[in-house]
Write an enzyme that holds these catalytic residues in place. Structure first.
Site, PDB file in Angstrom:
ATOM      1  N   GLU A 219       0.899  -1.135   0.083  1.00 17.73           N
ATOM      2  CA  GLU A 219       0.081   0.015   0.029  1.00 17.73           C
ATOM      3  C   GLU A 219       0.942   1.179   0.155  1.00 17.73           C
ATOM      4  O   GLU A 219       1.811   1.590   0.835  1.00 17.73           O
ATOM      5  CB  GLU A 219      -0.736   0.100   1.370  1.00 17.73           C
ATOM      6  CG  GLU A 219      -1.949  -0.994   1.268  1.00 17.73           C
ATOM      7  CD  GLU A 219      -2.478  -1.148   2.666  1.00 17.73           C
ATOM      8  OE1 GLU A 219      -3.470  -0.051   2.753  1.00 17.73           O
ATOM      9  OE2 GLU A 219      -2.235  -2.055   3.489  1.00 17.73           O
ATOM     10  N   ARG A 446       4.630 -13.642   9.649  1.00 19.64           N
ATOM     11  CA  ARG A 446       5.357 -12.406   9.645  1.00 19.64           C
ATOM     12  C   ARG A 446       6.674 -12.475  10.032  1.00 19.64           C
ATOM     13  O   ARG A 446       6.979 -13.217  10.938  1.00 19.64           O
ATOM     14  CB  ARG A 446       4.423 -11.354  10.488  1.00 19.64           C
ATOM     15  CG  ARG A 446       3.206 -10.856   9.518  1.00 19.64           C
ATOM     16  CD  ARG A 446       2.462  -9.848  10.553  1.00 19.64           C
ATOM     17  NE  ARG A 446       3.482  -8.586  10.555  1.00 19.64           N
ATOM     18  CZ  ARG A 446       2.921  -7.532  10.696  1.00 19.64           C
ATOM     19  NH1 ARG A 446       1.640  -7.259  10.336  1.00 19.64           N
ATOM     20  NH2 ARG A 446       3.921  -6.547  11.033  1.00 19.64           N
ATOM     21  N   LYS A 456       2.952   2.020  10.794  1.00 20.10           N
ATOM     22  CA  LYS A 456       2.951   3.394  10.222  1.00 20.10           C
ATOM     23  C   LYS A 456       2.669   4.482  11.179  1.00 20.10           C
ATOM     24  O   LYS A 456       2.843   5.481  11.309  1.00 20.10           O
ATOM     25  CB  LYS A 456       2.181   3.278   8.930  1.00 20.10           C
ATOM     26  CG  LYS A 456       2.400   2.428   7.882  1.00 20.10           C
ATOM     27  CD  LYS A 456       1.525   2.250   6.844  1.00 20.10           C
ATOM     28  CE  LYS A 456       1.964   0.830   5.935  1.00 20.10           C
ATOM     29  NZ  LYS A 456       1.029   0.538   4.842  1.00 20.10           N
TER      30      LYS A 456
END
Length: 735
Positions: A219, A446, A456
Site C-alpha cells: 500500500e 510475519r 505506520k
C-alpha cells in the site's frame, strides 16, 4: 479400517469424493496407508466428475496381491546387487538403501514384511553381529567450501538468464516449499474446484506458458520496513528461483492516505534490496519488477465485475453504518435480500455521488473464515485519486480488489502473511462467483523484530513528537532507515534467509540482523582509521623533514585488494582511551614506560612527557618513536590519524528500552514512554584519515578497532557525517 477412515475424512478436503473413497476402504479394497496416500493424490489430481474407477484402482494398487515369494525374490535381487559392499561394511552398511530399492520393485508390498525379509537375509549373509559391528561408524570429516566454490546455478530473472551463487534462501525455497506447479492449482489443499475451473486453468496456461508469476503488492501510504524485506525476498526470490516473474503492484485503493513520495520510496527500496556486490566496485542490479502496476489500472474492470456480481445475486447495496457492521457478531443487514435491479440502480447512484460517505456500501454475500459476514466491496470516498483524479467517488476494498487483480495478472502464487488467512475463503469465493481464473493464496509467518515498532501510525507519532527525525532515522527498522544507517542489502537478505519461510510468526532479536551485517561488511567495507575522542601526540624525534607516506591495506586479511596512502606527520591523534597515566594489570596500550605500535606505520612510540591543562586533564603527549624492526615488540598496536579530516560521527543504540514496547504488560505507559534517552550520541569533533575524502553518501568503511560506518547524506563539503552501522563485535549485554 477405522484408522484409514479417520485419515480419509481428515485429509480429503473435497467432500464430493469422500463417499467414493470410503466405499473402497469399507470393501477392504484399500488396506494400507500407502494405498490411501495414492488414493488421496489421485483425487487431488482429478477434481472433476466422473472419476474413472479402473484408472483409480490401478493408481492405488487395488486388487494387487504381493506374495511372500515375490518379496523374498525382490530382496534377494537387491542384496545380490550390493553384496560386495555388504561384505566389506557389514552392519555399518545403510540398510535403508536395501529396503528402499526393494520397495521400488514392489510398490504395494507391506513395509514391515520387507524389513523382516531384509533383516533375515542380511543375517544369513553376514552372520550375527560382532563387537566390531557394534562400534559406531566414525564420521567422515566435512570439507568446507570457500565462498567462491559454492554451487552456482542458472536462474531466470524476469526473463533474463544469469548465473550466480545460490543463496541460502533460494536453496530453502527449492527444497522445502511444496507449492503447486503452475496450472495445478486444484492440487492445493482447500482450493475450490468449480465446473469451469479446468477450462480457466487451461486458458491461464496458454497465456503464461506455465511460467511462475508472483507479485509484491504494498500500500503506498507508508515506507517499507524489515517485515516487507521478507515479503520482497519471498515474492521476487521464489519467482527468480523458479524461472518466473514478479510484478510490483501498488494497492492504491485508499486515496486519502496515499502520497507520491511513498510510491517513489517503495520502488527505490525494492530495487535497492536486490542489489549485491559481485566484485571490486561491481554492483549487480537489484530486483527488477516484470511490470509495475496499480490496482487503479483495473478500476474500470473491477467496476464491471461488481455490476456482474450484483446481477448474479452475490452482492447488494447496504446502508448500515460502519459502527454497526464492526466486530465479529454484527446484526445482519436488513437490505441483504433487496432485489437485484434495486441494488444495480443504487450502486449506480453511489458511482454518481448521490450518497454521502458512510451512507451506502456494496457488500458481498459470504461468511469469511473468521466469522465476518458480508465484507464490503465498495465504499464512497469524495477524495481525488492521484492517478484517476475525480473520475471515481467509489473505491474498492482490499477484500474485493486483491484477488481480482491477481486474477487479471494471472498470478500463480499469491504469497501473503498469516493474518490474511481469514480472507482466503473470500479470495476463492469471489473469483469463482465471477467465473474468472482463481490463483492460489499461500500464507507465511510475519517477520517481526524486538525493541522496535513498525506500525505506520506509531512511526508517524515518533516523528511528530521529535523522538526520531523522519521515516529514515537510522534508529528505526524501515528499509530507508536501514540503508541510511549502512546496512547492506545482502545483509538484510541473508537475515531473511536465515529466518526462513515458515507458517509461524518469527520474532527476532536485532543482534541477529547486526551479525549478518558484520559478515557482509567484513568482506565489503575497506578499512580506514578514525579517532572519536582525539588526544594530540607530538613525536619529538620525527625521523624526516617532511611527512612520511604510509601504505594501509584496504583489507588487511587480503592485501591483493589494494592499498591507500595516509600521511604521517610529527603530530598525530590517538583515542583518549588508548592512554593511561598508570598502567593497571592487564592494560596493554600506551602509558609511561609502556610503548605501543602505530598500526601500519612501522613505528613504536614511547611517552616522554605528559602535558595537562589547568584542570589536570591530559591534553597532549610528547613521545619518541623507534622503527618497529629494531624496537622491542610492543604489547599492542593502536590506530591513529595525522593531518586528518574533521567529521561528525553518530553512534546509535536501541530506540526502546524494552523488548516489546507496544505490550501494555511490559510498558504500561505506552511505547512513547519507553524511549531510550541514549539511543543517539553525536560526536561533533571526530577525526578521520584523508583516504575517505572522496566518499559518497552510503559508502561504507570499517574504522579500525571502532566498528563499521556509513557516509550519511547530511555530509557536505568540509564536514563529513558518518553513521555507525554496527560495532566490530556483538555487545554481550544485547545478546
Amino acid at each position: 479400517m477405522g484408522t484409514l477412515l479417520y485419515n480419509a475424512a481428515a485429509r480429503l478436503k473435497d467432500p464430493k469424493h469422500l463417499g467414493f473413497l470410503v466405499g473402497y476402504i469399507a470393501r477392504r479394497q484399500i488396506l494400507t496407508d500407502l494405498q490411501l496416500n495414492a488414493a488421496l493424490e489421485y483425487l487431488r489430481s482429478h477434481p472433476l466428475e466422473p472419476l474413472d474407477a479402473a484408472d483409480f484402482e490401478q493408481a492405488c494398487g487395488v486388487g494387487v496381491c504381493i506374495t511372500p515369494e515375490q518379496i523374498e525374490e525382490a530382496v534377494e535381487a537387491v542384496i545380490s546387487k550390493h553384496r560386495a559392499e555388504l561384505l566389506a561394511e557389514r552392519y555399518h552398511f545403510n540398510m535403508g538403501l536395501l529396503m528402499g530399492e526393494a520397495r521400488n520393485r514392489l510398490r504395494w508390498a507391506d513395509g514391515k514384511t520387507i524389513k523382516n525379509e531384509v533383516d533375515l537375509q542380511v543375517l544369513h549373509l553376514l552372520g550375527p553381529k560382532t563387537e566390531a559391528d557394534l562400534e559406531k561408524k566414525p564420521k567422515a570429516a566435512k570439507t568446507r567450501l570457500a565462498p567462491a566454490e559454492k554451487q552456482k546455478v542458472a536462474v531466470v530473472e524476469n526473463g533474463d538468464m544469469c548465473t550466480e551463487t545460490q543463496s541460502l534462501l533460494e536453496q530453502l525455497r527449492g527444497e522445502a516449499l511444496k507449492f503447486h506447479k503452475p496450472g495445478e492449482n486444484y492440487k492445493t489443499e482447500g482450493y475450490v474446484v468449480t465446473p469451469n475451473t479446468m477450462a480457466l486453468l487451461k486458458q491461464h496456461l496458454a497465456i503464461t506458458g506455465g511460467q511462475v508469476r508472483t507479485r509484491f503488492p504494498p500500500e503506498p501510504n507508508g515506507i517499507l520496513h524489515i517485515g516487507h524485506a521478507k515479503a520482497i525476498n519471498f515474492n521476487f526470490g521464489y519467482a527468480k528461483a523458479n524461472g518466473g516473474v514478479c510484478f510490483l503492484r501498488y494497492d492504491d485503493t485508499n486515496p486519502e492516505k496515499e502520497e507520491e513520495k511513498y510510491f517513489t520510496a517503495i520502488r527505490e527500496m525494492v530495487e535497492w534490496l536486490g542489489t549485491a556486490r559481485v566484485g571490486e566496485g561491481k554492483i549487480k542490479p537489484g530486483y527488477q519488477p516484470y511490470a509495475v502496476t496499480h490496482a487503479s489500472d483495473y478500476f474500470d474492470q473491477l467496476y464491471t465485475w461488481a455490476l456482474e456480481l450484483i446481477r448474479r445475486g452475490q452482492a447488494y447495496v447496504c446502508h448500515q453504518k460502519v459502527e454497526e457492521i464492526k466486530g465479529h457478531n454484527p446484526p445482519p443487514s436488513p437490505w441483504r435480500d433487496r432485489p437485484v435491479e434495486e441494488s444495480l440502480l443504487l450502486f449506480e447512484d453511489m458511482r454518481k455521488g448521490k450518497f454521502g460517505e458512510g451512507e451506502a456500501t456494496l457488500r458481498m454475500k459470504l461468511v469469511m473464515e473468521d466469522g465476518k459476514m458480508d465484507p464490503v466491496a465498495y465504499r464512497v470516498k469524495f477524495t481525488p485519486h492521484h492517478r484517476t483524479g475525480d473520475k471515481w467517488c467509489i473505491y474498492p476494498t482490499y477484500d474485493y480488489t486483491h484477488c481480482l487483480c491477481d486474477s487479471i495478472e494471472h498470478i500463480t502464487h499469491s504469497l501473503c502473511t498469516k493474518e490474511f488467512q481469514a480472507r482466503r475463503s473470500s479470495y476463492f469465493w469471489l473469483c469463482n462467483a465471477l467465473d474468472v481464473y482463481c490463483p492460489v493464496q499461500w500464507e507465511y509467518g510475519r517477520l517481526n523484530l524486538l525493541y522496535t515498532v513498525v506500525s505506520k501510525r506509531k512511526i508517524i507519532r515518533l516523528v511528530e513528537t521529535g523522538a526520531v527525525r523522519d521515516w529514515d532515522d537510522p534508529r528505526l527498522f524501515t528499509l530507508t532507515a536501514l540503508r541510511r544507517r549502512g546496512f547492506p542489502p545482502e545483509a538484510i537478505n541473508n537475515f531473511c534467509a536465515r529466518v526462513g519461510v515458515t507458517v509461524a510468526q518469527a520474532t527476532m532479536e536485532p543482534h541477529l540482523l547486526e551479525a549478518c551485517a558484520r559478515e557482509v561488511l567484513n568482506e565489503q567495507a575497506p578499512r580506514a582509521m578514525a579517532v572519536l575522542e582525539p588526544l594530540k601526540v607530538t613525536i619529538t624525534n620525527f625521523p624526516a623533514s617532511k611527512a612520511l607516506e604510509v601504505l594501509v591495506p584496504n583489507f588487511p586479511a587480503d592485501e591483493s585488494r589494494g592499498f591507500h596512502k595516509v600521511p604521517l606527520h610529527p603530530t598525530v591523534y590517538i583515542e583518549e582511551t588508548d592512554f593511561r597515566e598508570e598502567a593497571d594489570k592487564g592494560y596493554k596500550r600506551l602509558a609511561p614506560g609502556q610503548p605501543v605500535g602505530l598500526r601500519h606505520a612501522g613505528y613504536v612510540i614511547a611517552v616522554q612527557n605528559v602535558i595537562k591543562d589547568v584542570n589536570g586533564r591530559v591534553i597532549e603527549l610528547e613521545v619518541t618513536c623507534t622503527k618497529s624492526d629494531v624496537a622491542e615488540k610492543p604489547k599492542a598496536f593502536i590506530h591513529w590519524v595525522s593531518e586528518p579530516l574533521a567529521c561528525e560521527v553518530r553512534l546509535y543504540e536501541r530506540l526502546f528500552l524494552h523488548k516489546n514496547p507496544e505490550d501494555p504488560s511490559e510498558v504500561p505507559g505506552g511505547f512513547l514512554s519507553d524511549l531510550n534517552p541514549d539511543s543517539l550520541r553525536v560526536v561533533h569533533n571526530a577525526l578521520v584519515d584523508s583516504s575517505v575524502l572522496s566518499a559518497q553518501p552510503f559508502d561504507k568503511f570499517q574504522f579500525e578497532r571502532l566498528g563499521y560506518f556509513s557516509v550519511d547524506p547530511d555530509s557536505k563539503e568540509g564536514k563529513m557525517v558518518f553513521n555507525r552501522t554496527v560495532t566490530l563485535k556483538e555487545d554481550p549485554g544485547k545478546a
